[in-house]
Scaffold this motif. Structure first.
Motif, short mmCIF file in Angstrom:
data_model
loop_
_atom_site.label_atom_id
_atom_site.label_comp_id
_atom_site.label_asym_id
_atom_site.label_seq_id
_atom_site.Cartn_x
_atom_site.Cartn_y
_atom_site.Cartn_z
N GLY A 148 -10.82 -15.38 -34.35
CA GLY A 148 -10.07 -16.59 -34.04
C GLY A 148 -10.42 -17.78 -34.94
N LEU A 149 -11.21 -17.53 -35.99
CA LEU A 149 -11.51 -18.63 -36.93
C LEU A 149 -10.26 -18.91 -37.75
CD1 LEU A 149 -14.95 -17.25 -38.12
CD2 LEU A 149 -14.63 -19.38 -36.89
N THR A 167 -2.66 0.69 -37.56
CA THR A 167 -1.69 -0.39 -37.79
C THR A 167 -1.18 -0.93 -36.47
OG1 THR A 167 -1.04 0.82 -39.77
CG2 THR A 167 0.37 -1.00 -39.10
N LEU A 168 -0.94 -0.04 -35.52
CA LEU A 168 -0.44 -0.48 -34.22
C LEU A 168 -1.41 -1.45 -33.55
CD1 LEU A 168 1.47 -0.44 -31.81
CD2 LEU A 168 0.35 1.66 -31.03
N ILE A 169 -2.70 -1.08 -33.48
CA ILE A 169 -3.59 -2.02 -32.77
C ILE A 169 -3.87 -3.26 -33.61
CG2 ILE A 169 -4.62 -0.23 -31.30
CD1 ILE A 169 -7.24 -0.74 -32.80
N ARG A 170 -3.74 -3.15 -34.93
CA ARG A 170 -3.92 -4.34 -35.75
C ARG A 170 -2.75 -5.32 -35.61
NH1 ARG A 170 -7.36 -3.95 -40.26
NH2 ARG A 170 -5.75 -4.77 -41.62
N CYS A 171 -1.61 -4.81 -35.12
CA CYS A 171 -0.48 -5.71 -34.84
C CYS A 171 -0.75 -6.55 -33.60
CB CYS A 171 0.81 -4.92 -34.63
SG CYS A 171 1.54 -4.34 -36.18
N ILE A 172 -1.61 -6.01 -32.70
CA ILE A 172 -1.82 -6.69 -31.43
C ILE A 172 -2.59 -8.00 -31.62
CG2 ILE A 172 -2.97 -6.46 -29.17
CD1 ILE A 172 -2.20 -3.45 -29.33
N ASN A 173 -3.47 -8.09 -32.63
CA ASN A 173 -4.06 -9.40 -32.91
C ASN A 173 -3.56 -9.97 -34.24
OD1 ASN A 173 -5.48 -7.82 -34.64
ND2 ASN A 173 -7.50 -8.56 -34.07
N ARG A 181 -5.95 -14.43 -30.71
CA ARG A 181 -7.17 -13.87 -31.29
C ARG A 181 -8.41 -14.29 -30.52
NH1 ARG A 181 -5.55 -14.78 -37.61
NH2 ARG A 181 -4.41 -12.82 -37.88
N ARG A 182 -8.34 -15.46 -29.91
CA ARG A 182 -9.48 -15.89 -29.09
C ARG A 182 -9.68 -14.99 -27.88
NH1 ARG A 182 -8.04 -21.39 -30.43
NH2 ARG A 182 -6.68 -21.63 -28.66
N GLU A 183 -8.57 -14.43 -27.39
CA GLU A 183 -8.64 -13.64 -26.15
C GLU A 183 -8.76 -12.14 -26.42
OE1 GLU A 183 -9.07 -15.39 -23.63
OE2 GLU A 183 -8.46 -17.26 -24.61
N ASN A 219 -10.34 -10.97 -23.05
CA ASN A 219 -9.71 -10.24 -21.95
C ASN A 219 -9.36 -8.82 -22.35
OD1 ASN A 219 -9.79 -12.58 -20.46
ND2 ASN A 219 -7.79 -13.26 -21.23
N ILE A 220 -9.21 -8.64 -23.65
CA ILE A 220 -8.78 -7.33 -24.16
C ILE A 220 -9.68 -6.97 -25.34
CG2 ILE A 220 -6.88 -6.07 -25.29
CD1 ILE A 220 -5.01 -8.27 -23.99
N MET A 221 -10.07 -5.69 -25.43
CA MET A 221 -10.86 -5.26 -26.58
C MET A 221 -10.12 -4.17 -27.34
SD MET A 221 -13.87 -6.72 -27.10
CE MET A 221 -14.93 -5.51 -27.89
N LEU A 222 -10.05 -4.32 -28.66
CA LEU A 222 -9.43 -3.32 -29.51
C LEU A 222 -10.52 -2.62 -30.31
CD1 LEU A 222 -6.61 -5.60 -30.99
CD2 LEU A 222 -6.46 -4.12 -28.97
N PHE A 223 -10.47 -1.32 -30.36
CA PHE A 223 -11.46 -0.55 -31.13
C PHE A 223 -10.72 0.26 -32.18
CE2 PHE A 223 -13.53 -1.45 -27.17
CZ PHE A 223 -14.86 -1.65 -27.48
#
Lengths: 375, 264
Positions: A276-277, B65-71, B99-101, B179-183
């Motif tokens: 988030g930076l 690519t799919l999970i990288r779209c989520i943030n 991105r903070r969440e 709130n959500i974690m992507l691995f």
């Protein structure tokens, strides 16, 4: 058959000291000086070269050199070596140029303040860096202008035509260094920007300045610039040289920094973003500290070459250190075979001291900033 | 394929509840291209709060690519992605909000090598959330203890093993209290010995009720922890199901082929 292959260690082998031939002075000499025949041959050749040159050099620089003299008579003796007395006699001129003797305390004070602030800034782990950074980047330039130029606070004015020697060299080099690093970083980031306007302005600036010789820049600044300015306006000669050198150096610095930015793995940018930076924070906290660390050798290389390039300002009529040395090299009362040589030796050693200092400091910083991470 | 067997993973399911009503991520009719290459096709995915989703598939299938779209590390060209009620558009402010969440853990850890472990963990909370240093360090220590490496706090990433670095990377994400974690393939770059220590941390995290999306080849983890497995191929979601049904009774030919190749 199976008995030949099967093996089980019953006891672990203990640590033992290495053989004597591998350690201590004997080990070192064996490894570095007499490892094999070519190596030993090189050692002997190097020794022979030293025996051949060192006494001659010593005699010229110290043994037969003239340290104290009223004029060039002693230096004209047939065996006389370097004429240091001449350099000592002209020393003030080499440092201050035509600056009036009675006002020497002004540049001295500026130098001392600058040296103290630089020491404080470059010495790691000292507190209050913020205060001395403000003092250095804002306070010092103001102080320098007030003190060196004079004309206010009851100080007699000393116009820049009278400045010269090491003083001018240091002023041009330090302004060049202090301006070019931040501007270079901005341009390097600009060149990698996704915004076309920012990107192409940065590219145009860098490619324009990088592709012309510094001599041309200085000539343009001192000869052509006045033609474009309205009649009657004059810009100080030293200021024009300062701007020229600083912008020229900025273009080089930008490319050095860009090299560092490109060497960083994409993952660093992504990790910073994912946390988030925003752009500026990720550049300031994550990307630039690493990118600049990678290119410390390149940055210092630029600084060193800038420091030496300052001597080019003599072609636009400014007397830097080399200019003042050159101006006195044919002085009649010190006329001697090694008069000019001694002067250049002096100038060279001053340049060397400053450049070597920068080089050592950069190596120290590289070691200090190394966090053991190899990409 | 995996060195970690299902029996090695024990899970306490008491807190792993999936919300019936709260949506964490909603992706509708999403398409993405890399230049001319249509990398994600017609993606529809709804993730409820508390879900643990494993995304599997051959390499190049578009799962990362799919999970990288989520943030929004990758931009999508068509369709909608709504994360935590915020739709991802080109609006930078919203992207930063998302991105903070959303925390992310990368295959190659991507720790900041010029900062200590502690600084890695406190940097984003301090500079993004404006949390005071002392408080950020306290939180960081709490999460470093949870990933079982509090004693490494003052070291640099380069001094740690791969498994330790990845656990720090997880702690660093958790410090932002997401709130959500992507691995993104969190164990693929690790030596077999270290995979389990990272999986243990992930299991531990799942047990707290965290919403997780994992791209991974660890099928033991998928079976034990996931509540849903998604199989992707050629940029599309081919099949999704509960783990037992997915592994024991795959429907699509492509899924059967994939499972036969990776399970023995």
């Amino acid at each position: 058959m199976s008995n030949d292959i099967a093996y089980v260690r019953k006891e672990m082998a203990p640590d033992m000291p290495p053989p004597v031939t591998q350690t201590g002075i004997m080990g070192w000499m064996r490894k570095n000086l007499f490892l094999d025949i070519p190596n030993s041959l090189m050692t002997i050749l190097a020794l022979a070269f030293l025996v051949w040159t060192v006494p001659t050099l010593f005699n010229f620089l110290i043994g037969n050199a003239v340290f104290v003299a009223e004029d060039g008579t002693l230096c004209r003796a047939p065996e006389a070596g370097a004429c240091w007395a001449y350099v000592i006699d002209r020393f003030d001129f080499y440092i201050y140029g035509f600056y009036p003797d009675s006002e020497y305390w002004r540049p001295n004070l500026v130098f001392i303040v600058a040296a103290l602030l630089i020491t404080h800034l470059l010495w790691p782990d000292l507190p209050y860096k913020g205060i001395s950074a403000i003092a250095f980047f804002v306070g010092l330039p103001i102080l320098a202008v007030i003190l060196l130029n004079g004309g206010s606070f009851g100080l007699p004015e000393v116009t820049t035509e009278k400045w010269g020697g090491l003083m001018v060299t240091l002023i041009i080099a330090s302004v060049g260094i202090v301006v070019s690093l931040p501007l270079g970083v901005v341009l390097a980031l600009g060149r990698r920007s996704h915004m076309p306007f920012v990107k192409y302005v940065s590219i145009a600036f860098i490619e324009l300045w990088r592709a012309v010789p510094l001599i041309t820049v200085l000539f343009m600044a001192s000869v052509m610039l006045p033609l474009f300015l309205p009649e009657g306006t004059t810009i100080d000669k030293i200021l024009r040289a300062l701007v020229g050198v600083a912008l020229f150096q900025t273009a080089y610095m930008a490319e050095v920094v860009r090299g560092g930015l490109q060497a960083l793995p994409k993952g660093q940018y992504e990790a910073a973003n994912a946390l988030g930076l925003n752009y500026f924070k990720s550049m300031y906290l994550i990307i630039l500290p690493q990118a600049l660390k990678h290119v410390i050798p390149g940055i210092v290389n630029s600084f060193i070459s800038l420091f030496k390039d300052t001597s080019l300002v003599s072609i636009v009529g400014l007397f830097d250190l080399l200019g003042t040395v050159q101006a006195t090299s044919a002085l009649v009362e010190w006329k001697a075979p090694h008069q000019a040589t001694t002067g250049y030796l002096f100038a060279a050693s001053i340049f060397w001291i400053f450049c070597f200092g920068m080089s050592r400091y950069s190596m120290y910083m590289e070691r200090r900033l190394d966090t053991g991470h190899k990409e | 394929m995996s060195e970690v067997k299902e029996e090695d993973i024990s899970v306490d399911r008491s807190k792993m509840t999936v919300s019936e009503t709260d949506v964490a991520i909603e992706i509708t009719d999403m398409n993405k291209w890399f230049g001319d290459f249509h990398v994600l096709k017609d993606i529809n995915l709804k993730v409820m709060k508390g879900e643990r989703i494993v995304i599997a598939g051959p390499s190049g299938s578009g799962k990362s690519t799919l999970i990288r779209c989520i943030n929004r590390l990758e931009e999508h060209q068509q369709g909608h992605i709504i994360v935590d009620g915020i739709e991802l558009t080109s609006d930078l402010k919203r992207i930063d909000e998302v991105r903070r969440e959303v925390g992310m853990v990368f295959q190659h850890f991507n720790l900041f090598p010029h900062l200590t472990i502690m600084e890695n963990c406190t940097l984003a909370p301090m500079w993004v959330r404006g949390i005071p240093k002392a408080e950020a360090e306290e939180t960081a220590m709490h999460y470093l203890e949870r990933v079982k490496i509090p004693e490494q706090a003052q070291k640099y990433p380069g001094q740690l093993s791969g498994g330790q670095q990845q656990r720090v990377a997880i702690a660093r994400s958790l410090c932002m209290n997401p709130n959500i974690m992507l691995f993104d393939e969190p164990t693929s770059a690790l030596d077999p010995e270290m995979i389990k220590e990272v999986l243990d941390v992930m299991v531990n995290l799942a047990e707290t009720g965290m919403t997780m999306l994992c791209v991974t080849h660890e099928m033991g983890f998928a079976r034990q922890v996931a509540n849903r497995v998604i199989f992707m191929d050629q940029g599309q979601i081919i099949e999704q199901n509960e783990p037992d049904a997915f592994f024991d009774n795959p429907q699509h030919e492509r899924t059967k082929l994939f499972l036969s190749q990776i399970l023995h």
